[in-house]
Design a protein around this motif. Structure first.
Motif, short mmCIF file in Angstrom:
data_model
loop_
_atom_site.label_atom_id
_atom_site.label_comp_id
_atom_site.label_asym_id
_atom_site.label_seq_id
_atom_site.Cartn_x
_atom_site.Cartn_y
_atom_site.Cartn_z
N ASP A 99 -6.81 -2.53 5.11
CA ASP A 99 -5.79 -2.04 4.48
C ASP A 99 -4.29 -2.27 5.36
OD1 ASP A 99 -7.30 -0.47 2.84
OD2 ASP A 99 -7.93 0.75 4.26
N SER A 100 -3.31 -2.12 4.46
CA SER A 100 -1.85 -2.50 4.76
C SER A 100 -1.14 -1.26 4.69
CB SER A 100 -1.15 -3.50 3.73
OG SER A 100 0.13 -3.30 4.18
N ARG A 103 -0.77 0.23 -3.44
CA ARG A 103 -1.27 0.16 -2.14
C ARG A 103 -1.66 -1.24 -2.07
NH1 ARG A 103 0.16 4.25 1.22
NH2 ARG A 103 -1.48 2.82 2.72
N TYR A 104 -1.59 -1.81 -0.80
CA TYR A 104 -1.79 -3.19 -0.44
C TYR A 104 -2.77 -3.33 0.61
CZ TYR A 104 2.57 -3.98 -3.00
OH TYR A 104 3.54 -3.86 -3.88
N SER A 162 -3.97 -6.64 3.14
CA SER A 162 -3.72 -8.22 3.90
C SER A 162 -5.09 -8.74 3.61
CB SER A 162 -3.20 -7.81 5.30
OG SER A 162 -1.98 -7.21 5.37
N GLU A 191 -0.18 -11.25 5.01
CA GLU A 191 0.27 -9.74 4.98
C GLU A 191 0.42 -9.34 3.33
OE1 GLU A 191 0.16 -7.50 7.63
OE2 GLU A 191 -0.33 -9.29 9.00
N ASP A 192 -0.25 -8.10 3.14
CA ASP A 192 0.22 -7.38 2.03
C ASP A 192 0.01 -8.54 0.60
OD1 ASP A 192 1.16 -5.48 3.51
OD2 ASP A 192 3.25 -6.11 3.63
N TRP A 243 -2.62 -6.18 -4.16
CA TRP A 243 -2.41 -4.72 -4.51
C TRP A 243 -3.26 -3.95 -5.38
CZ3 TRP A 243 0.31 -8.78 -6.70
CH2 TRP A 243 0.37 -8.58 -8.06
N LYS A 287 1.65 -0.76 3.76
CA LYS A 287 2.77 -1.04 2.49
C LYS A 287 2.52 -0.37 1.41
CE LYS A 287 5.13 -4.57 -0.09
NZ LYS A 287 6.41 -4.37 0.17
N SER A 288 3.29 0.39 0.57
CA SER A 288 3.20 1.03 -0.60
C SER A 288 4.45 0.79 -1.43
CB SER A 288 2.66 2.49 -0.56
OG SER A 288 3.80 3.35 -0.09
#
Length: 93
Positions: free
Chosen positions: A37-38, A51-52, A54, A63-64, A67, A40-41
């Motif tokens: 899970d990242s 949602r992203y 990695s 990374e990311d 999605w 980032k959104s």
């Protein structure tokens, strides 16, 4: 279809869905050990909140790089439970 990063297949499935030139794979098609899970959104006006994840393969992290929309808006319900890729992840047949 295959999603490949760092020389490794991270997702594979025939029943992908295309939205805005991106292929969305069913969530169950990913090799979960490579995904984390990242935080980032992002927001899309017609799809909702993305949602992203990695992706880490052989000690190298992208990374990311993937999605998904956990609760897509009505217009994007066809990608619910699906994941798309970018940032150097190759999607091929």
């Amino acid at each position: 279809m295959k999603a490949i990063w760092n020389g490794t297949v991270v997702a594979q499935r025939d029943d992908t869905v295309v939205v805005e030139s991106n292929l969305y794979f069913p969530r169950e098609s990913i090799v979960s050990e490579y995904f984390s899970d990242s935080s980032k959104s992002t927001q899309c006006p017609w799809k909702g909140e993305a949602r992203y994840f990695s992706i880490t393969v052989s000690g190298k992290t992208n990374e990311d790089a993937a999605w998904y929309y956990p609760n897509p808006k009505e217009a994007a319900k066809n990608i619910e439970g699906r994941i798309a890729f970018w940032r150097g992840v190759a999607v091929t047949e």
